[in-house]
Design a protein around this motif. Structure first.
Motif, PDB file in Angstrom:
ATOM      1  N   VAL A 330       8.362 -45.729 -55.815  1.00  0.00           N
ATOM      2  CA  VAL A 330       8.353 -45.851 -54.363  1.00  0.00           C
ATOM      3  C   VAL A 330       6.906 -45.928 -53.905  1.00  0.00           C
ATOM      4  O   VAL A 330       6.101 -45.029 -54.201  1.00  0.00           O
ATOM      5  N   ASP A 331       6.555 -46.999 -53.215  1.00  0.00           N
ATOM      6  CA  ASP A 331       5.228 -47.129 -52.611  1.00  0.00           C
ATOM      7  C   ASP A 331       5.299 -46.672 -51.160  1.00  0.00           C
ATOM      8  O   ASP A 331       6.239 -46.994 -50.440  1.00  0.00           O
ATOM      9  N   ASN A 332       4.290 -45.918 -50.744  1.00  0.00           N
ATOM     10  CA  ASN A 332       4.195 -45.431 -49.362  1.00  0.00           C
ATOM     11  C   ASN A 332       5.402 -44.549 -49.012  1.00  0.00           C
ATOM     12  O   ASN A 332       6.160 -44.840 -48.086  1.00  0.00           O
ATOM     13  N   VAL A 333       5.559 -43.475 -49.765  1.00  0.00           N
ATOM     14  CA  VAL A 333       6.708 -42.582 -49.593  1.00  0.00           C
ATOM     15  C   VAL A 333       6.733 -42.000 -48.187  1.00  0.00           C
ATOM     16  O   VAL A 333       5.755 -41.429 -47.711  1.00  0.00           O
ATOM     17  N   GLN A 334       7.868 -42.177 -47.504  1.00  0.00           N
ATOM     18  CA  GLN A 334       8.104 -41.634 -46.159  1.00  0.00           C
ATOM     19  C   GLN A 334       7.013 -42.035 -45.177  1.00  0.00           C
ATOM     20  O   GLN A 334       6.595 -41.251 -44.326  1.00  0.00           O
ATOM     21  N   ILE A 335       6.543 -43.275 -45.274  1.00  0.00           N
ATOM     22  CA  ILE A 335       5.578 -43.777 -44.298  1.00  0.00           C
ATOM     23  C   ILE A 335       6.224 -43.801 -42.920  1.00  0.00           C
ATOM     24  O   ILE A 335       7.391 -44.151 -42.748  1.00  0.00           O
ATOM     25  N   ASP A 336       5.478 -43.391 -41.912  1.00  0.00           N
ATOM     26  CA  ASP A 336       5.955 -43.430 -40.530  1.00  0.00           C
ATOM     27  C   ASP A 336       4.749 -43.441 -39.607  1.00  0.00           C
ATOM     28  O   ASP A 336       3.607 -43.561 -40.067  1.00  0.00           O
ATOM     29  N   THR A 337       4.984 -43.307 -38.304  1.00  0.00           N
ATOM     30  CA  THR A 337       3.868 -43.386 -37.358  1.00  0.00           C
ATOM     31  C   THR A 337       2.940 -42.183 -37.454  1.00  0.00           C
ATOM     32  O   THR A 337       1.778 -42.272 -37.054  1.00  0.00           O
ATOM     33  N   LEU A 338       3.426 -41.060 -37.962  1.00  0.00           N
ATOM     34  CA  LEU A 338       2.594 -39.871 -38.138  1.00  0.00           C
ATOM     35  C   LEU A 338       1.949 -39.808 -39.509  1.00  0.00           C
ATOM     36  O   LEU A 338       1.032 -39.014 -39.735  1.00  0.00           O
ATOM     37  N   HIS A 339       2.454 -40.610 -40.446  1.00  0.00           N
ATOM     38  CA  HIS A 339       1.903 -40.673 -41.800  1.00  0.00           C
ATOM     39  C   HIS A 339       1.767 -42.143 -42.180  1.00  0.00           C
ATOM     40  O   HIS A 339       2.601 -42.677 -42.919  1.00  0.00           O
ATOM     41  N   PRO A 340       0.735 -42.834 -41.671  1.00  0.00           N
ATOM     42  CA  PRO A 340       0.579 -44.261 -41.971  1.00  0.00           C
ATOM     43  C   PRO A 340       0.154 -44.479 -43.416  1.00  0.00           C
ATOM     44  O   PRO A 340       0.147 -43.548 -44.237  1.00  0.00           O
ATOM     45  N   PHE A 341      -0.211 -45.717 -43.719  1.00  0.00           N
ATOM     46  CA  PHE A 341      -0.410 -46.147 -45.099  1.00  0.00           C
ATOM     47  C   PHE A 341      -1.304 -45.198 -45.898  1.00  0.00           C
ATOM     48  O   PHE A 341      -0.943 -44.783 -47.005  1.00  0.00           O
TER      49      PHE A 341
END
Length: 812
Positions: A330-341
């Motif tokens: 999994v690349d960028n696990v749980q990426i979201d607006t609070l945890h970007p790239f």
């Protein structure tokens, strides 16, 4: 709710109400031992609804229109049996006892002796058949996608599954009765293709003493064996493309599944192979204005498979070999607006589980089942760089803070002796057995510095970690159980059991009693009342075994100017276990259920469950003592009121609607959440409050509606109250009581799958259709700006987008 009722009413159009009855029974071998996993069909010229026998060999068809039917039972290694002219009368119960003989024998015996009415089902038990799973609009073709359709199972804000009002790490996942949860954290960690599943059984009530090491629920996957005719299934090899700015921008998802099964040697040796490849991009549209497309999405690539070989050695001896594998990245696990790239780590998973099961008939109505299994689960969680992580009022804006690399193994040996006896006091189904488990893990768990800044960019806090990153622990558990399903009268069934266990980490002996009663107060089968009590003990996760040797933390606090050269305070937090050591977590469960037949083809279940957990593992930072304290001071409690309505439709169709009122509370500093595979560097003081997955109101509707011309419509609908969240200030300190304030908006999601079967040749059929996710594009945000120092404080973002894909399957 209005849409759910509309679906309910539309499904009934064309259905002709008529009085109904029930067909039930048990399936046994030539020695009278009950057989589980037998596929039972109730056939007419119109349709052939199927079910599978449970662990006690029982099956049941409810809402059957009056008439003459044929019962057909089949199991790998046994000759298929048919029982013709099974008469069903309105309001009556037709009971049968089917006897299967191994296929290496010369004769097949079918007995039609009446079976005394008994109730083998347990409270809070839900079964979803494998054929039904493959017809539902599930996103990735993995069995976990189906679990939230079960009342009492909620997918939390972290994406993990919570059963019966408990945290994900408190439940257990079984594969053909053997535990396959991650021994390091206790969380689910296995993938299987849907085509490999014969049935998915979920227990959220007082389950059998055969099962242990869980204070929450149990999910048991029963796999499909091969048969005496070769068959091939090819599913979902159509790619879903990704659009942006009106143009195709690569593949959004691709999840083909293949199953091949048949005889190696007809009548004695069978083979089954299921494979699922899943490639999926989950984009965060709110990041697309600031980042190029590849830096705005989680990319998941998994490869799951199951190999199964069934062997009938003699008429009284059969064996099953299974090997499941589930590697993935999994690349960028749980990426979201609070945890970007930059703040989203990458993960690599390598896992497999192998097992051999032996079924031996010892004598009339007595069997012994022995199983041995090995599970490997290796995991890497990798930050983008070696730089410090920066936590701001708008989320994490620089790197993930923890690097994890660990390998684990679990070894299981289990045996169960089953005997059925009749006596003056009634019939008894007796079970006794034991289990020996050993597990270990080793690796490195190293954390990078974490810098916490205010809205103006000045420093408010810095967290440093020091010490040896090496982690290593092992645990051995021994358990034995005994259970009696006693039917002292035709209308009453009692399940009495107890489970003893000892585990190395806690060094504690535990005894878990369980009692459940099932009563049919009136003539016929229209009303069943169940009630019971059970005590359940969990297994300590391996990460608790080496807690004191893990890296400790130093927290430095700065003044209003954020001058790194002039800290206000420096606190050291050494990892410590509370005086007296660790104990085994436990829970006590009470329940009461009413099952009622309404009308011709509708069943209603009303139930109440109350669970109280104690001695749960929590972590609390004690500044005055300079300790990060691990203790058994955690408690939890949950209450659930469930109303489930099941309606049988034409042509093997079904429609299920459930409403659950629930409350889930507990200590929030759960040890596995804070020290698990994916974690947050900020550790608040512990508090008892709403659980992160608390959803007071939840409605789930799902079904399979078979229309004329071989068209099938399968909707899944979910409505629930939004999850609670915690408000924090610029220093990341909680404002008010955690999770007692605002909530996310209510969630509403409607997915739909419409397919049509097209016959291509005499042996080959195709199923084509379209699948739509989040029909209506309802705003279901997954992120919230919860920091009072943020200019976006209170804003929600990262909603699930609508998706459309084609479905194409071949069966031959």
């Amino acid at each position: 709710m209005t849409l759910a009722l509309a679906v309910w009413l539309i499904a009934g159009i064309g259905a002709q109400p008529q009085p109904s009855g029930t067909v039930e029974g048990i399936v046994v071998d030539a020695f009278g031992a009950r057989l589980s996993g037998v596929i039972v069909a109730l056939s007419t010229d119109v349709d052939s609804p199927t079910t599978s026998t449970d662990a006690d060999g029982s099956f049941q068809f409810e809402g059957v229109p009056p008439g003459l039917y044929t019962l057909v039972a089949s199991l790998a290694g046994f000759e298929e049996v048919r029982l013709d002219d099974v008469a069903v009368a309105a309001g009556a119960r037709s009971s049968r006892r089917l006897v299967l003989t191994l296929s290496v024998a010369e004769d097949v015996t079918v007995a039609a002796d009446p079976l005394a009415a008994s109730d083998a089902a347990r409270s809070g038990e839900t079964q979803v058949s494998g054929p039904t799973l493959t017809q539902l609009p599930l996103p990735t073709g993995n069995f976990e996608d189906a679990l939230p359709l079960v009342p009492g199972v909620v997918r939390g804000p972290d994406g993990r599954l919570n059963l019966g009002g408990t945290r994900a790490s408190q439940s257990a996942l079984l594969l053909n009765g053997l535990n396959v949860t991650d021994p390091v954290t206790g969380q689910f960690a296995v993938g299987l293709p849907l085509e490999a599943v014969a049935a998915l059984d979920v227990y959220t009530g007082v389950y059998s003493a055969r099962f242990g090491s869980a204070t929450g629920g149990i999910a048991n996957i029963v796999t499909r064996p091969g048969e005496d005719a070769w068959s091939t299934e090819v599913e979902d090899f159509m790619r879903r493309v990704r659009f942006r700015d009106g143009k195709i921008r690569g593949i959004r998802s691709f999840a083909p599944r293949v199953r091949v099964a048949g005889p190696i040697k007809t009548g004695s040796l069978w083979f089954s192979q299921s494979i699922n490849y899943a490639f999926e991009r989950d984009r965060v549209e709110d990041l697309e204005a600031f980042e190029p497309l590849p830096r705005t999405e989680q990319v998941r690539e998994m490869f799951n498979g199951l190999t199964q070989i069934d062997y009938a050695a003699t008429p009284t001896h059969r064996m099953t070999f299974t090997l499941a594998w589930f590697p993935g990245n999994v690349d960028n696990v749980q990426i979201d607006t609070l945890h970007p790239f930059e703040a989203a780590p990458d993960s690599e998973q390598r896992g497999w589980s192998g097992a051999v099961s032996d079924h031996l008939v010892l004598g009339p109505r007595t069997t012994m089942n022995t199983s041995a299994a090995v599970k490997a689960y290796d995991l890497r969680v990798l930050p983008k760089t070696a730089d410090a992580s920066r936590v701001t009022v708008d989320g994490v804006r620089q790197n993930y803070f923890n690097r994890l690399s660990r390998d684990s193994r679990r070894y299981d040996l289990a045996t169960t002796l089953t005997a059925e006896r009749d006596g003056p006091s009634g019939s008894h189904l007796l079970m006794a057995g034991g289990e020996l488990t050993h597990a270990w893990y080793r690796g490195e768990d190293a954390s990078l510095p974490v810098v916490v800044s205010r809205a103006d960019g000045t420093l408010t806090r810095r967290i440093d970690f020091h010490g040896d990153p090496t982690v290593r622990a092992s645990n051995t558990q021994v358990s034995v159980f005994a259970e009696d399903r006693w039917s002292p009268a035709g209308r009453l069934t009692l399940n009495l059991g107890a489970r003893y266990a000892f585990e190395q980490i806690a060094g504690e002996h535990t005894l878990a009693p369980r009692l459940e009663a099932s009563l049919r107060p009136f003539d016929g089968d229209h009303t069943v009342i169940r009630g019971g009590y059970g005590r359940f003990y969990d297994r300590l996760p391996l990460i608790a075994g080496d807690f004191e040797s893990r890296q400790s933390r130093r927290e430095t606090t700065f003044g209003p100017q954020g001058d790194a050269a002039e800290p206000i305070s420096i606190l050291e937090f050494a990892n410590r276990i509370a005086a007296g050591g660790l104990r085994t977590p436990l829970s006590n469960l009470w329940h009461l259920e009413l099952h009622q037949a309404l009308g011709d083809d509708t069943q209603v279940r009303v139930g109440y469950r109350a669970r109280r957990g104690s001695r749960e593992l929590v972590v609390d930072p004690i500044a005055g003592a300079g300790e990060m304290l691990l203790s058994n001071d955690g408690t939890s409690r949950s209450h659930e009121v469930e109303l489930t309505v099941q309606r049988r439709l034409r042509e093997e169709g079904e429609l299920n609607m459930s409403y659950v009122w629930a409350r889930a509370q507990g200590n929030l500093n759960d040890f596995v959440t804070i020290f698990g595979d994916q974690r947050d560097p900020i550790v608040h003081s512990d508090v008892f409050s709403r659980q992160p997955f608390d959803a007071p109101h939840r409605v789930v509707v799902w079904g399979v509606m078979n229309l004329p011309k071989q068209i099938t419509i399968a909707p899944t609908l979910e409505f629930r109250t939004g999850f609670p969240y915690t408000v924090v200030d610029e220093a990341q300190r909680a404002v008010g009581v955690r999770n007692e304030g605002p909530r996310f908006p209510n969630l509403f999601s409607l997915d739909l799958l419409a397919t049509k079967v097209v016959k291509l040749t005499d042996r080959m059929s195709a199923r084509v259709g379209v699948q739509i996710y989040n029909l209506g594009s309802h705003f279901n945000p997954r992120d919230v700006s919860n920091n009072t120092g943020s200019a976006r404080f209170g804003a929600f973002a990262n909603s699930v987008t609508q998706g459309v894909g084609m479905r194409f399957a071949l069966v031959f």
